[in-house]
Design a protein around this motif. Structure first.
Motif, PDB file in Angstrom:
ATOM      1  N   VAL A 110       8.863  -8.832  13.662  1.00 50.31           N
ATOM      2  CA  VAL A 110       9.295  -7.154  12.751  1.00 50.31           C
ATOM      3  C   VAL A 110      10.881  -7.062  13.385  1.00 50.31           C
ATOM      4  O   VAL A 110      11.551  -7.867  14.100  1.00 50.31           O
ATOM      5  CB  VAL A 110       8.333  -6.336  14.303  1.00 50.31           C
ATOM      6  CG1 VAL A 110       7.506  -6.086  13.659  1.00 50.31           C
ATOM      7  CG2 VAL A 110       8.605  -6.593  15.164  1.00 50.31           C
ATOM      8  N   ILE A 111      11.319  -6.155  12.665  1.00 53.45           N
ATOM      9  CA  ILE A 111      12.151  -5.912  12.476  1.00 53.45           C
ATOM     10  C   ILE A 111      13.644  -5.850  13.947  1.00 53.45           C
ATOM     11  O   ILE A 111      14.483  -6.709  14.011  1.00 53.45           O
ATOM     12  CB  ILE A 111      13.081  -5.593  11.487  1.00 53.45           C
ATOM     13  CG1 ILE A 111      14.825  -5.474  11.093  1.00 53.45           C
ATOM     14  CG2 ILE A 111      12.997  -4.360  11.483  1.00 53.45           C
ATOM     15  CD1 ILE A 111      15.082  -4.605   9.468  1.00 53.45           C
ATOM     16  N   THR A 112      12.460  -5.200  14.803  1.00 50.96           N
ATOM     17  CA  THR A 112      13.085  -4.552  15.674  1.00 50.96           C
ATOM     18  C   THR A 112      12.119  -4.517  16.498  1.00 50.96           C
ATOM     19  O   THR A 112      10.894  -4.030  16.179  1.00 50.96           O
ATOM     20  CB  THR A 112      14.094  -3.676  15.498  1.00 50.96           C
ATOM     21  OG1 THR A 112      14.758  -3.187  17.266  1.00 50.96           O
ATOM     22  CG2 THR A 112      13.733  -2.379  15.215  1.00 50.96           C
ATOM     23  N   MET A 137      12.646  -2.620  19.121  1.00 51.18           N
ATOM     24  CA  MET A 137      13.296  -1.294  20.223  1.00 51.18           C
ATOM     25  C   MET A 137      12.956  -0.122  20.108  1.00 51.18           C
ATOM     26  O   MET A 137      12.448   0.197  21.142  1.00 51.18           O
ATOM     27  CB  MET A 137      15.167  -0.662  19.762  1.00 51.18           C
ATOM     28  CG  MET A 137      14.918  -0.825  18.632  1.00 51.18           C
ATOM     29  SD  MET A 137      16.727  -0.524  17.865  1.00 51.18           S
ATOM     30  CE  MET A 137      17.317   0.835  19.061  1.00 51.18           C
ATOM     31  N   PHE A 138      11.942   0.268  19.182  1.00 48.50           N
ATOM     32  CA  PHE A 138      10.811   1.483  18.793  1.00 48.50           C
ATOM     33  C   PHE A 138       9.365   1.351  19.082  1.00 48.50           C
ATOM     34  O   PHE A 138       9.139   2.470  20.135  1.00 48.50           O
ATOM     35  CB  PHE A 138      11.029   1.957  17.238  1.00 48.50           C
ATOM     36  CG  PHE A 138      12.129   2.246  16.417  1.00 48.50           C
ATOM     37  CD1 PHE A 138      13.395   2.702  16.949  1.00 48.50           C
ATOM     38  CD2 PHE A 138      12.472   1.240  15.718  1.00 48.50           C
ATOM     39  CE1 PHE A 138      14.300   3.191  15.933  1.00 48.50           C
ATOM     40  CE2 PHE A 138      13.409   1.293  14.768  1.00 48.50           C
ATOM     41  CZ  PHE A 138      14.485   2.334  15.372  1.00 48.50           C
ATOM     42  N   SER A 161      19.013  -9.526  11.897  1.00 47.98           N
ATOM     43  CA  SER A 161      17.556  -8.098  11.971  1.00 47.98           C
ATOM     44  C   SER A 161      18.049  -7.623  10.411  1.00 47.98           C
ATOM     45  O   SER A 161      17.314  -7.594   9.346  1.00 47.98           O
ATOM     46  CB  SER A 161      17.861  -6.690  12.826  1.00 47.98           C
ATOM     47  OG  SER A 161      19.490  -6.819  12.495  1.00 47.98           O
ATOM     48  N   PHE A 201      16.585 -10.022   8.319  1.00 49.03           N
ATOM     49  CA  PHE A 201      15.297 -10.338   8.299  1.00 49.03           C
ATOM     50  C   PHE A 201      14.471 -10.267   7.101  1.00 49.03           C
ATOM     51  O   PHE A 201      13.493 -10.834   6.477  1.00 49.03           O
ATOM     52  CB  PHE A 201      14.516  -9.232   9.382  1.00 49.03           C
ATOM     53  CG  PHE A 201      12.704  -9.050   9.075  1.00 49.03           C
ATOM     54  CD1 PHE A 201      12.619  -9.599   9.706  1.00 49.03           C
ATOM     55  CD2 PHE A 201      12.087  -7.845   8.814  1.00 49.03           C
ATOM     56  CE1 PHE A 201      10.879 -10.045  10.373  1.00 49.03           C
ATOM     57  CE2 PHE A 201      10.938  -8.053   8.770  1.00 49.03           C
ATOM     58  CZ  PHE A 201      10.115  -9.398   9.710  1.00 49.03           C
ATOM     59  N   ARG A 253      17.629  -6.711   2.659  1.00 48.43           N
ATOM     60  CA  ARG A 253      18.329  -5.922   2.974  1.00 48.43           C
ATOM     61  C   ARG A 253      20.023  -6.426   2.787  1.00 48.43           C
ATOM     62  O   ARG A 253      20.577  -5.439   3.092  1.00 48.43           O
ATOM     63  CB  ARG A 253      17.734  -5.906   5.250  1.00 48.43           C
ATOM     64  CG  ARG A 253      16.237  -5.775   4.829  1.00 48.43           C
ATOM     65  CD  ARG A 253      15.889  -5.284   6.245  1.00 48.43           C
ATOM     66  NE  ARG A 253      14.771  -5.389   6.047  1.00 48.43           N
ATOM     67  CZ  ARG A 253      14.308  -3.757   6.553  1.00 48.43           C
ATOM     68  NH1 ARG A 253      15.137  -3.017   7.039  1.00 48.43           N
ATOM     69  NH2 ARG A 253      12.697  -3.578   6.618  1.00 48.43           N
ATOM     70  N   ASP A 288      21.791  -1.915   9.843  1.00 53.91           N
ATOM     71  CA  ASP A 288      20.915  -1.271  10.885  1.00 53.91           C
ATOM     72  C   ASP A 288      20.863  -0.405  11.767  1.00 53.91           C
ATOM     73  O   ASP A 288      19.561   0.460  11.831  1.00 53.91           O
ATOM     74  CB  ASP A 288      20.011  -2.202  10.338  1.00 53.91           C
ATOM     75  CG  ASP A 288      20.208  -3.607  11.433  1.00 53.91           C
ATOM     76  OD1 ASP A 288      20.658  -3.442  11.977  1.00 53.91           O
ATOM     77  OD2 ASP A 288      19.483  -4.813  11.074  1.00 53.91           O
ATOM     78  N   PHE A 316      20.728  -1.399  14.620  1.00 51.57           N
ATOM     79  CA  PHE A 316      19.306  -1.592  15.746  1.00 51.57           C
ATOM     80  C   PHE A 316      20.037  -2.575  16.719  1.00 51.57           C
ATOM     81  O   PHE A 316      21.389  -2.773  16.987  1.00 51.57           O
ATOM     82  CB  PHE A 316      17.921  -2.660  14.544  1.00 51.57           C
ATOM     83  CG  PHE A 316      17.790  -1.728  14.458  1.00 51.57           C
ATOM     84  CD1 PHE A 316      17.385  -0.072  14.232  1.00 51.57           C
ATOM     85  CD2 PHE A 316      17.033  -2.681  13.331  1.00 51.57           C
ATOM     86  CE1 PHE A 316      16.723   0.438  12.661  1.00 51.57           C
ATOM     87  CE2 PHE A 316      16.190  -1.898  12.562  1.00 51.57           C
ATOM     88  CZ  PHE A 316      16.195  -0.660  11.769  1.00 51.57           C
TER      89      PHE A 316
END
Lengths: 477, 289
Positions: free
Chosen positions: A37-39, A41-42, B90, B93, B97, B179, B181
């Motif tokens: 997954v891209i992150t 954190m969530f 990210s 990814f 993007r 992004d 993040f």
């Protein structure tokens, strides 16, 4: 190496089975599929919410702990194989004579393994080779390997010492019990300080079909014969009385495959009769010495006024729960003749030939001039009185015993189980036969917790443990 | 992958700059200061007071009206335009993007250069910025250098704060294309750029699907930036909590942008090249105010 808790084979089997289950679980478990997954954190924040998944979140550690406890308990139960023993099962010390030929001794060991497996807590085992060796206490498991390899020959087993030791074990256990001696040699002692002694003669080896396998007597004039193969064939029991040279022959007919029970004639009581079975085809089973043990139940004293010798008298004499007497004053029950009908205190038993072969009985009370008339019992059997061998018919003996005790207004001694009317199961408690020696009776008294001791619970245990392991392993920090 | 196809470049060159930009190439910035200063554009007159520079006295008025007035001029302050491109893992990814990030950066820079402004371009993880001082002449060089940033080269989210904080004029505008993040070291990207002085314009690269991940079942979620994994059973409850967390994150960026006096732009990288730039260039123009 000897594994004390479980045998080597069991350990290997347990390991193989548990390994198979764990391997299966490893491949069948709920896998976490890798998902980039891209992150995260969530996701981390989402999983922090304590209200989510109460069971696996808030209570996860407690659940895991509980599972571990359950797993440990199941492991304990699975390995200890507990069994619930019904009240009233008397303890038995098995004395096995190891000074015997190897095949005979092996047969005795097999018999012990088979018997002791049914209710280990009721049995202790002493081997005599030639000195007594305590093989198993009441509180221990039976390790058959302790019995193997101690057989000897050309010496004299100290059976008397072994019986004394067995008696001590029974005293230590604080309960009444019996001593079963597995030997081929004769025993002169009928009991050890009042403890009944049963002599069981092990067969040398398991014979081929249609040959008598086991042939022994129990405490109360019962003859148990294990025979495999064709049923319904005729066996001839020969009883020789060395004291007076008398010989009796009885015709027996095995009705089912396996164990069959036969009543011994009354005049065998108290004497050292030599029993021999004549098998079909002219073969003869080895001779056995029969020892009459002491009675263990309070007998019902009966005076019988019918002329002797009467088949009824022979039958009553053969019943261990009944003692015949000539003194009417000490009799619990007086059986008169038709001439005694006017005596208000007498019971009357009429022997009436019946048109059917199934024995039955009944009694009736007659009211005469305000008094209770003599109780009259009727025994209906078309073969009654024709042959002494009728006494060996357990169905008829059971019927008579039931009638006598019913007329006397007393319950049958022991725990009568009429689940199989007329069969050995019905008469065995009356005769005070040790249930463990009769599988049909034993099964009604002992309920092994097979559900807890079986392999399936061992498997369930490992499943629980594996589940807990996987849960902890995959739990998020 | 060609980040800048001809039709996109044509589109870029026709974008406008809205605001007080005068266009053209000067050595000064093109933001008019509210303070009257020393630049050459006349502003107004005021009465002379002792102490004023006598050279500013308007001789014509004195000759006509025999009164002393001082000429005042507009003060033009040099503005600094900077673009920060997040080159962390990210944004790589998915190829589109980072592709979108480069296109937005190119579009902003081209518009500024096309109107005679200087632009400093920062790539996270690189210590020195690209300084584009030559207006239109630097556009080919800009596009070529952006195109040379390969999509698999990114892994660093460090911002060269030293250069961003040093040598600034009194006014600066910084577009942060990211992004937003968490960075690989666990820190917040927002916390890093908060240290940059001047106006910050967050341009967030994402996709509409980021808020509604189509995931379910037992998953080991692997963070593409950190490599850390998270085992979970994804169901509707987890998705709901995820969306709440995501919304809080978006709200943080909004608050951050408002505090900086700017807008928060969201670029959907799943849209076509030109369509994805529309939030930043509504009506085909970049608004500076």
């Amino acid at each position: 190496m000897i594994l004390e808790g479980i045998s080597t084979g069991t350990a290997i089997g347990l390991f193989a089975a548990s390994g198979a289950i764990l391997t299966g679980l490893h491949f069948l478990r709920s896998r976490y599929h890798r998902q980039p997954v891209i992150t995260t954190m969530f996701w981390r924040e989402a999983l922090k919410n304590p209200q989510r998944r109460l069971l696996t979140g808030k209570w996860s550690s407690w659940l895991s702990w509980l599972l571990t406890l359950i797993a440990a308990l199941l492991l304990l139960l699975a390995l200890t194989e507990p069994a619930i023993t019904a009240a009233g099962i008397e303890k038995t010390v098995i004395v096995v004579d190891a000074v015997q030929p190897g095949d005979v001794y092996s047969a005795a060991v097999e018999w012990i393994k088979k018997t002791a497996a049914t209710d280990p807590g009721s049995f202790a085992v002493i081997a005599v080779a030639p000195s007594p060796v305590l093989i198993k206490k009441f509180t221990e498991r039976l390790y058959p390997q302790r019995l193997t390899g101690i057989s000897q020959a050309d010496t004299t087993a100290q059976l008397d010492k072994a019986i004394y030791l067995a008696h001590t074990l029974l005293l230590d256990s604080g309960t009444a019990g019996r001593i079963a001696v597995l030997t081929q040699r004769g025993l002169t002692a009928a009991s050890a300080n009042g403890t009944p002694v049963i002599v069981i003669n092990p067969a040398a080896s398991r014979p081929a079909a249609n040959i008598v396998n086991a042939f022994h007597t129990t405490t109360a004039l019962e003859l148990l014969i294990e025979q495999h193969g064709q049923t319904g064939q005729e066996l001839v029991l020969v009883m020789k009385y060395p004291k007076n040279g008398a010989v009796q022959r009885f015709s027996l007919r095995a009705e089912r495959d396996g164990f069959n029970s036969f009543r011994l004639p009354a005049n065998a009581r108290g004497e050292d009769a030599e029993l021999q079975l004549e098998l079909p085809g002219g073969k003869t089973a080895p001779a056995r010495v029969f020892l009459m043990p002491g009675a263990s139940v309070s007998p019902l004293t009966v005076k019988i006024a019918v002329p002797a010798p009467s088949s009824l008298q022979i039958l009553l004499a053969s019943l261990p729960g009944i003692r015949l007497t000539a003194n009417e004053a000490e009799a619990d029950l007086v059986i008169g003749t038709a001439a005694d009908k006017n005596k208000a205190t007498l019971l009357l038993v009429d022997e009436q030939p019946a048109s059917v072969s199934v024995p039955s009985w009944r009694h009736e009370d007659k009211i005469i001039a305000g008094k209770v008339a003599p109780k009259t019992g009727f025994i209906l059997n078309k073969s009654l009185g024709t042959d002494a061998s009728v006494c060996a018919n357990p169905e008829f003996a059971a019927a008579v015993a039931q009638l006598i005790f019913d007329l006397a207004g007393k319950p049958l001694p022991g725990n009568i189980d009429n689940a199989e009317p007329g069969r050995i199961a019905a008469i065995a408690p009356l005769l005070d036969v040790l249930p463990a020696f009769n599988p049909a009776v034993f099964e009604k008294h002992v309920s092994p917790l097979t559900g807890l001791s079986g392999w399936i619970f061992a498997f369930a245990l490992f499943a629980f443990a594996a589940d807990a392991y996987l849960y902890l392993k995959n739990r998020n920090p | 992958m060609n980040n800048f196809p001809p039709e996109f470049i044509h589109y870029l060159l026709n974008l406008n700059l809205r605001g007080d930009s005068r266009g053209g190439m000067t050595n000064h910035g093109h933001h008019r200061s509210p303070h009257a200063g020393t630049s050459v554009e006349f502003h107004d007159f005021r009465t002379y007071v002792p102490g004023d520079d006598l050279r500013r006295i308007d001789a014509n008025i004195y000759q006509r009206h025999k009164k002393l007035f001082i000429r005042r001029y507009h003060h033009f302050q040099e503005a600094t335009y900077r673009i920060i491109i997040d080159n962390s893992a990210s944004l790589h990814f998915e190829q589109e993007r980072f592709h979108a990030a480069l296109q937005i950066a190119a579009a902003v820079a081209v518009v500024l250069l096309n109107h005679g402004n200087r632009v400093n371009l920062f790539i996270t993880g690189e210590d020195t910025p690209w300084q584009l001082k030559n207006g239109k002449q630097d556009i080919p060089r800009l596009l070529q250098r952006l195109d040379n940033i390969t999509t698999d080269s990114g892994s660093d989210s460090r911002i060269p704060l030293k250069h961003l904080r040093a040598g600034l004029g009194t006014h600066s505008v910084t577009w942060v294309i990211s992004d937003f993040f968490e960075s690989g070291d666990g820190g917040s990207f927002l916390e890093q750029i908060r240290l940059i002085p001047g106006t910050l314009i967050p341009v967030r690269i994402g996709k509409a699907a980021d808020r509604t991940p189509q995931l379910t079942g037992n998953l080991q979620l692997v963070d593409c930036e950190t490599g850390n994994h998270l085992n979970t059973v994804v169901d509707t409850t987890v998705i709901r909590e995820y969306q709440r967390s995501y919304d809080r994150f978006i709200n943080q960026i909004d608050v951050f942008a408002r505090q900086s006096g700017a807008h928060h732009y969201m670029i959907d990288s799943s849209l076509p090249d030109i369509a994805r730039t529309v939030p930043v260039f509504p009506d085909g123009a970049l608004t500076l105010n």
